[in-house]
Design an enzyme around this catalytic site. Structure first.
Site, PDB file in Angstrom:
ATOM      1  N   HIS A 129       0.802  -1.228   0.000  1.00 42.98           N
ATOM      2  CA  HIS A 129       0.000   0.000   0.000  1.00 42.98           C
ATOM      3  C   HIS A 129       0.831   1.273   0.000  1.00 42.98           C
ATOM      4  O   HIS A 129       0.261   2.359   0.086  1.00 42.98           O
ATOM      5  CB  HIS A 129      -0.920   0.033   1.218  1.00 42.98           C
ATOM      6  CG  HIS A 129      -2.128  -0.829   1.095  1.00 42.98           C
ATOM      7  ND1 HIS A 129      -3.249  -0.473   0.380  1.00 42.98           N
ATOM      8  CD2 HIS A 129      -2.379  -2.063   1.589  1.00 42.98           C
ATOM      9  CE1 HIS A 129      -4.153  -1.434   0.449  1.00 42.98           C
ATOM     10  NE2 HIS A 129      -3.649  -2.412   1.174  1.00 42.98           N
ATOM     11  N   THR A 157      -8.658   6.350  -2.001  1.00 41.30           N
ATOM     12  CA  THR A 157     -10.056   5.954  -2.202  1.00 41.30           C
ATOM     13  C   THR A 157     -10.986   7.135  -1.967  1.00 41.30           C
ATOM     14  O   THR A 157     -12.100   7.149  -2.466  1.00 41.30           O
ATOM     15  CB  THR A 157     -10.451   4.789  -1.275  1.00 41.30           C
ATOM     16  OG1 THR A 157     -10.109   5.116   0.081  1.00 41.30           O
ATOM     17  CG2 THR A 157      -9.747   3.506  -1.687  1.00 41.30           C
ATOM     18  N   LYS A 203      -8.577  13.892   4.603  1.00 44.35           N
ATOM     19  CA  LYS A 203      -7.748  12.693   4.604  1.00 44.35           C
ATOM     20  C   LYS A 203      -6.713  12.806   5.728  1.00 44.35           C
ATOM     21  O   LYS A 203      -6.591  13.866   6.349  1.00 44.35           O
ATOM     22  CB  LYS A 203      -7.038  12.518   3.266  1.00 44.35           C
ATOM     23  CG  LYS A 203      -6.174  13.701   2.844  1.00 44.35           C
ATOM     24  CD  LYS A 203      -5.565  13.484   1.466  1.00 44.35           C
ATOM     25  CE  LYS A 203      -6.635  13.594   0.393  1.00 44.35           C
ATOM     26  NZ  LYS A 203      -6.478  12.676  -0.710  1.00 44.35           N
ATOM     27  N   ARG A 204      -6.004  11.729   5.970  1.00 42.05           N
ATOM     28  CA  ARG A 204      -4.943  11.740   6.966  1.00 42.05           C
ATOM     29  C   ARG A 204      -3.966  12.877   6.670  1.00 42.05           C
ATOM     30  O   ARG A 204      -3.603  13.105   5.528  1.00 42.05           O
ATOM     31  CB  ARG A 204      -4.236  10.381   6.937  1.00 42.05           C
ATOM     32  CG  ARG A 204      -3.089  10.210   7.909  1.00 42.05           C
ATOM     33  CD  ARG A 204      -2.709   8.736   8.001  1.00 42.05           C
ATOM     34  NE  ARG A 204      -2.483   8.152   6.684  1.00 42.05           N
ATOM     35  CZ  ARG A 204      -1.286   8.026   6.125  1.00 42.05           C
ATOM     36  NH1 ARG A 204      -0.208   8.474   6.742  1.00 42.05           N
ATOM     37  NH2 ARG A 204      -1.155   7.443   4.945  1.00 42.05           N
ATOM     38  N   LYS A 246       0.753  14.203   1.241  1.00 40.90           N
ATOM     39  CA  LYS A 246      -0.599  14.482   0.762  1.00 40.90           C
ATOM     40  C   LYS A 246      -0.808  15.973   0.509  1.00 40.90           C
ATOM     41  O   LYS A 246      -1.770  16.368  -0.114  1.00 40.90           O
ATOM     42  CB  LYS A 246      -1.634  13.945   1.760  1.00 40.90           C
ATOM     43  CG  LYS A 246      -1.624  12.413   1.851  1.00 40.90           C
ATOM     44  CD  LYS A 246      -2.622  11.903   2.868  1.00 40.90           C
ATOM     45  CE  LYS A 246      -2.574  10.382   3.007  1.00 40.90           C
ATOM     46  NZ  LYS A 246      -3.083   9.670   1.820  1.00 40.90           N
ATOM     47  N   LYS A 298     -14.599   8.325  -3.800  1.00 38.69           N
ATOM     48  CA  LYS A 298     -15.844   8.647  -3.092  1.00 38.69           C
ATOM     49  C   LYS A 298     -16.352  10.038  -3.458  1.00 38.69           C
ATOM     50  O   LYS A 298     -17.550  10.243  -3.671  1.00 38.69           O
ATOM     51  CB  LYS A 298     -15.624   8.538  -1.584  1.00 38.69           C
ATOM     52  CG  LYS A 298     -15.287   7.141  -1.107  1.00 38.69           C
ATOM     53  CD  LYS A 298     -14.728   7.160   0.307  1.00 38.69           C
ATOM     54  CE  LYS A 298     -14.089   5.828   0.656  1.00 38.69           C
ATOM     55  NZ  LYS A 298     -13.298   5.881   1.897  1.00 38.69           N
TER      56      LYS A 298
END
Length: 825
Positions: free
Chosen positions: A363, A663, A555-556, A561, A667
């Site tokens: 991952h 993901t 998100k985290r 990110k 969504k």
């Protein structure tokens, strides 16, 4: 727009009402007039559970009758969210329950909202696992999850003057109606001890693991209901218990604290998800935690297999075990140990069984996320496992030597136990690869980078083992349940078959040209935004305009990110307004949500930075009606179920080449948000599906970043000095403007970006990002065209169903067949 309301039959509603009332009296021991909101939730849940139990029994009987293969999904996280609404929808009982409660003067939505999220995960890894369990059950595939029954989960996030504060998330404090404790199926997990060489009855000297401590793993089964209510699979979660409550001899001597010490230490194993690993004690606990649930799973799987089949001859033909990342990689050594030490299977046969049973999903490409444990720690905690791992390693390196004679450097790179450096370490990703018959990435780009950059030596040795399985999400929760307005609109347009066949959403494409449909689509979006605005007002105490562009990054919190890049854009927009007198083309509300790991200094600094930016912007009257910035605390599944349907713009702006898949991007698009993103992870495949014109792509490519890192040509300071807009933003953040009480609070920002190389290429992508955001603002003004693009995003997301992903796993990796025929799937 009013939501379509189906009506159940009076007999169904009456039967359900009677079931609720029966549980009020006989399960809770209450009168109706005495009930609290929590107790009413429990009574309704018990009524639902009754129906689930019957289906669980039927499903297991059908699986045994078919005598087919089963898959067991081992994951450190299962981010399930709330269960009542999900179970009602998948059973087709939502309308029945609603009508029953209506007759009793109770609002079903209020009951569903009282449920606490199951704190069994942190982010994408755990939510993916939950989506996979939903798809396994909905496809009628015999698949089971195995994990830890965390008492506190990760943590509940609160904000104190903009700083993240971690609070215990005691989600099971009041109990949960969705778990069945199975004490009779507890397993004994050995730890510590030492190895001793002993001569067996055949005269051969064998290693014996002696003197170990014992932890007991007590399983708790959580039902996973497939859509349509035909199959109910199980998520098995283990709680750690001591072998005895306490040592009576010590207790009798009067030292109660010492007597219960072992019990308390044992139960720590299943207390919290991801305990800090910054010291030796924390690292030991993390290793024990991973071994604990892996050992529980392997022992349970082998025990149940033998009870059904009698011997281990066909184990790999009947059992598939998927390792979700490196956390359960110890399953390689544990399955070998159980087969050899407990069932007297010879090494070669045990190795064939292990390799043919296990498969590994990678991952991440981040080196720090590819777990490595010091050899000394593994030897102390798991001496027998280290012995097995080193024997696997020796056997494997002999294969490498045979294939690449004399290539010592290659052997060092590929070794499971690395003896280079100050201390030897066990590489868990290498163990997982060597011990599995399949290694997959989770998006096309990621899978290629796994082969070319992460473990190229392994791919060269075993190219046939490597494959791609692009992630997916379950449309049952992430559209059908969380966005009822859009669900009803789609059903009215094309029917409900998309719920089990997401490719059917393609039938929506013609409606993108239907003005009336576009208007109703926008009405649904506005209602969702109004709902989220109410949540923001309640949780953040900031009023936001639902008519503004909702620009969301949820998100985290992690540097790759790039929440920082969106924060820089927020400051840029603010300075344009207050210094240049240039308002945005479209009013905008920038929304952040996500948790930072407790020990991740840089991520926690970014949360403070975002909140400080928001405080200044939101209180500046010059920004009224033009710009707001909010950080919604305690991001979790139930909050995501509000955020995803309300977003206009989905921020997927990770540094190219660093996001495995994502993901959240799926969504958001499934709920009609347009994506702004880099060509990273699954963004690439989303662009291929929705079309270049319906997504906003910017930034460097993965190969550009890899090249500049390799040759050292990236110079962020030169970009800063030559971009006036960027330098203005960084200068504003480095002074007192956003931290008047502490002018040096954000001084780290320039140091990170200018003096330490800007590892995540924020400055390299800044100009292109700003230009792309300007294009977003102008396009949002054209509501007709924007709604057309949003509808096409929904219509073209069929590929990203977890049903497709799981079908590919079942076909290509597990060799798994459904235990029944599922109509429409």
């Amino acid at each position: 727009m009013s939501q379509t309301r189906s009506v159940s039959s009076p007999a169904e509603a009456e039967a359900f009402r009677d079931s609720i009332l029966r549980h009020v009296r006989y399960s809770l021991g209450r009168e109706w007039s005495q009930l609290t909101g929590r107790e009413l939730f429990e009574a309704v849940s018990f009524a639902v559970r009754d129906r689930i139990v019957d289906l669980m029994v039927e499903t297991e009987a059908r699986i045994k009758e078919n005598a087919g293969k089963r898959v067991f999904y081992l994951s450190m996280e299962f981010l399930m969210g709330r269960s009542l609404g999900n179970n009602l929808h998948n059973l087709g009982l939502w309308d029945v329950c609603r009508d029953a409660l209506d007759e009793m003067g109770v609002d079903i939505e209020e009951i569903a909202e009282t449920e606490v999220d199951a704190a069994l995960g942190n982010g994408g890894l755990g939510r993916l696992a939950a989506c996979f369990l939903d798809s396994l059950a909905s496809l009628g595939l015999p698949g089971y999850g195995y994990g830890i029954n965390y008492e506190y989960g990760l943590f509940r996030q609160e904000l104190d003057n903009g700083w993240q504060k971690e609070k215990p998330d005691s989600w099971r404090a009041l109990g949960t109606p969705w778990q069945f404790e199975r004490r009779e199926e507890a397993v004994v997990v050995p730890l510590f001890g030492e190895l001793s060489q002993m001569e067996g009855h055949d005269g051969i000297e064998n290693s014996m693991w002696l003197g170990w401590d014992v932890i007991v793993g007590v399983p708790h089964d959580m039902p996973v209901v497939g859509y349509g209510g035909k199959s109910v699979n199980t998520l098995r979660l283990y709680s750690a218990r001591a072998t005895d409550e306490f040592d009576m001899s010590i207790f009798n001597e009067g030292d109660y604290v010492e007597a219960v010490k072992q019990k308390m230490e044992s139960e720590t194993i299943s207390k919290v998800l991801y305990p800090p690993d910054s010291d030796d004690k924390g690292r030991e606990l993390r290793l024990i935690q991973e071994y604990f649930f892996t050992s529980c799973a392997v022992q349970s799987i082998v025990r149940n297999y033998l009870a059904e089949h009698g011997d281990l001859a066909n184990f790999a033909d009947k059992i598939a075990i998927q390792l979700n990342d490196t956390h359960p990689a110890l399953a390689v050594a544990e399955l070998m140990r159980v087969l050899m030490d407990e069932h007297s299977v010879e090494w070669d046969e045990a190795w064939d069984i292990t390799r043919n049973t296990l498969a590994y999903t990678n991952h991440t490409l981040l080196p720090e996320a590819l777990e490595r444990w010091s050899r000394e720690l593994v030897e102390r905690v798991l001496p027998r496992h280290l012995q097995i791992i080193e024997q696997i390693d020796a056997q494997f390196l002999a294969v490498v030597e045979q294939r690449f004679p004399g290539d010592t450097e290659r052997k060092q790179r590929m070794a499971i136990v690395n003896h280079e450096g100050e201390q030897s370490e066990v590489r868990m990703a290498h163990l997982a690869i060597v011990g599995s018959h399949s290694v997959n990435g989770v998006a096309e780009l990621h899978s290629e980078l796994v082969k070319s950059d992460l473990v190229p030596d392994f791919h060269e040795l075993w190219p046939e083992r490597f494959n791609n399985k692009t992630n997916g999400v379950t449309q049952r929760r992430w559209l059908h349940q969380c966005n009822p307005g859009l669900r009803d609109l789609i059903n009215e347009a094309i029917g409900p078959e998309w719920v089990t066949d997401l490719d059917r959403l393609r039938e929506l494409e013609p409606f993108a040209e239907d003005a009336a449909f576009r208007e109703r689509f926008l009405d649904v979006k506005l209602a969702n935004k109004q709902r989220l605005a109410r949540t923001i007002a309640h949780d953040v105490r900031v009023d936001v305009d639902p008519a503004s562009l909702f620009d969301v990054q949820a998100k985290r919190i992690h540097e790759y990110k790039r929440q920082l890049l969106l924060a820089l854009y927020a400051v840029h927009s603010y300075l344009r307004i207050v210094e240049d007198g240039v308002p945005p083309a479209s009013p905008r509300t920038i929304i952040f949500a996500g948790k930072a790991a407790p020990g991740y200094w840089a991520a926690k600094q970014q949360i403070k930075l975002i909140n400080s930016i928001g405080r200044v912007i939101n209180h500046d009257p010059r920004c009224a009606g033009l710009l707001k910035v909010v950080f919604i605390p305690d991001y979790r599944v139930s909050l995501a179920e509000q955020i995803m349907p309300a977003a206009d713009l989905s921020e997927q702006i990770s540094t190219a080449g660093m996001e495995a898949s994502g993901t959240g991007n799926m969504k958001f698009a499934l709920n009609g948000a347009l994506t702004i993103g880099t060509l990273d992870g699954a963004n690439i495949e989303i662009r291929e599906e929705v079309g270049d014109e319906n997504i906003f792509i910017f930034g460097l490519l993965a190969e550009d970043i890899a090249r500049q890192r390799a040759d050292g040509s990236y110079n962020p300071r030169a970009i800063y000095e030559n971009n006036a807009e960027l330098s203005r933003v960084l200068d504003a953040l480095s002074g007192a403007r956003f931290s008047p009480g502490d002018p040096r609070l954000f001084h780290w920002l320039k140091e990170t970006l200018l003096d330490r190389g800007d590892y995540f290429f924020n400055l390299a992508d800044f100009a292109d990002y700003i230009a792309t955001q300007d294009r977003v603002s102008h396009e949002f003004q054209d509501t007709e065209n924007w709604s057309r693009k949003a509808i096409l995003n929904v219509a073209r997301m069929g590929k990203f169903s977890s049903d497709r992903t799981i079908s590919e796993y079942a076909r290509d990796i597990w060799g798994l067949l459904p235990s029944r025929t599922v109509v429409g799937v």
